[in-house]
Design a protein around this motif. Structure first.
Motif, PDB file in Angstrom:
ATOM      1  N   ILE A  79       0.840  -1.205   0.000  1.00 58.69           N
ATOM      2  CA  ILE A  79       0.000   0.000   0.000  1.00 58.69           C
ATOM      3  C   ILE A  79       0.873   1.254   0.000  1.00 58.69           C
ATOM      4  O   ILE A  79       0.621   2.201  -0.751  1.00 58.69           O
ATOM      5  CB  ILE A  79      -0.966  -0.008   1.199  1.00 58.69           C
ATOM      6  N   LEU A  80       1.905   1.268   0.827  1.00 61.76           N
ATOM      7  CA  LEU A  80       2.802   2.423   0.870  1.00 61.76           C
ATOM      8  C   LEU A  80       3.561   2.599  -0.443  1.00 61.76           C
ATOM      9  O   LEU A  80       3.754   3.720  -0.916  1.00 61.76           O
ATOM     10  CB  LEU A  80       3.775   2.303   2.039  1.00 61.76           C
ATOM     11  N   LEU A  81       3.992   1.483  -1.031  1.00 65.97           N
ATOM     12  CA  LEU A  81       4.674   1.554  -2.322  1.00 65.97           C
ATOM     13  C   LEU A  81       3.737   2.077  -3.401  1.00 65.97           C
ATOM     14  O   LEU A  81       4.109   2.928  -4.208  1.00 65.97           O
ATOM     15  CB  LEU A  81       5.223   0.184  -2.697  1.00 65.97           C
ATOM     16  N   TRP A  82       2.497   1.605  -3.402  1.00 69.22           N
ATOM     17  CA  TRP A  82       1.499   2.086  -4.367  1.00 69.22           C
ATOM     18  C   TRP A  82       1.245   3.580  -4.181  1.00 69.22           C
ATOM     19  O   TRP A  82       1.158   4.326  -5.163  1.00 69.22           O
ATOM     20  CB  TRP A  82       0.200   1.289  -4.196  1.00 69.22           C
ATOM     21  N   LEU A  83       1.131   4.020  -2.944  1.00 70.61           N
ATOM     22  CA  LEU A  83       0.906   5.442  -2.669  1.00 70.61           C
ATOM     23  C   LEU A  83       2.064   6.286  -3.184  1.00 70.61           C
ATOM     24  O   LEU A  83       1.846   7.321  -3.836  1.00 70.61           O
ATOM     25  CB  LEU A  83       0.724   5.670  -1.162  1.00 70.61           C
TER      26      LEU A  83
END
Length: 111
Positions: A79-83
């Motif tokens: 999720i953090l990488l996608w953000l």
């Protein structure tokens, strides 16, 4: 001299604090870039906001990769990488939009 092991350990030991700062910083800086581009502010202002937002996104990507390097593969890391990647592309798009708008405005629209 900077030791990569020390930096990665710091990143993993202070993960909650780093993420508590970087997530809102990414969102606010990206929103700022989008607003400046939508209001057709000067290219220098949009570029400055893009550089700041890109820095925050790059730091978040490096932080996530410290977790990937030790084998932590979990939903929050993705999720953090996608953000971070979404913020990078949004900032790039806003900057290119503003650059194209200025070029079109001065070449075609301002006769």
């Amino acid at each position: 001299m900077l030791d990569i092991n020390t930096i990665t350990e710091f990143s993993r030991n202070h993960c909650v604090t780093i993420c508590a700062f970087l997530v809102p910083a990414n969102l606010i800086a990206t929103l700022s870039t989008m607003i400046l581009a939508a209001l057709h502010r000067p290219l220098a202002q949009v570029l400055q906001s893009t550089v700041v937002a890109t820095f925050f996104a790059a730091v978040m990507i490096m932080h996530v990769y410290t977790w990937f390097s030790i084998g932590v593969v979990a939903v929050p890391t993705y999720i953090l990488l996608w953000l971070a990647i979404t913020c990078l592309f949004t900032n790039l798009g806003a900057f290119l939009f503003q650059r194209r708008y200025i070029r079109t405005y001065f070449l075609i629209g301002n006769r």
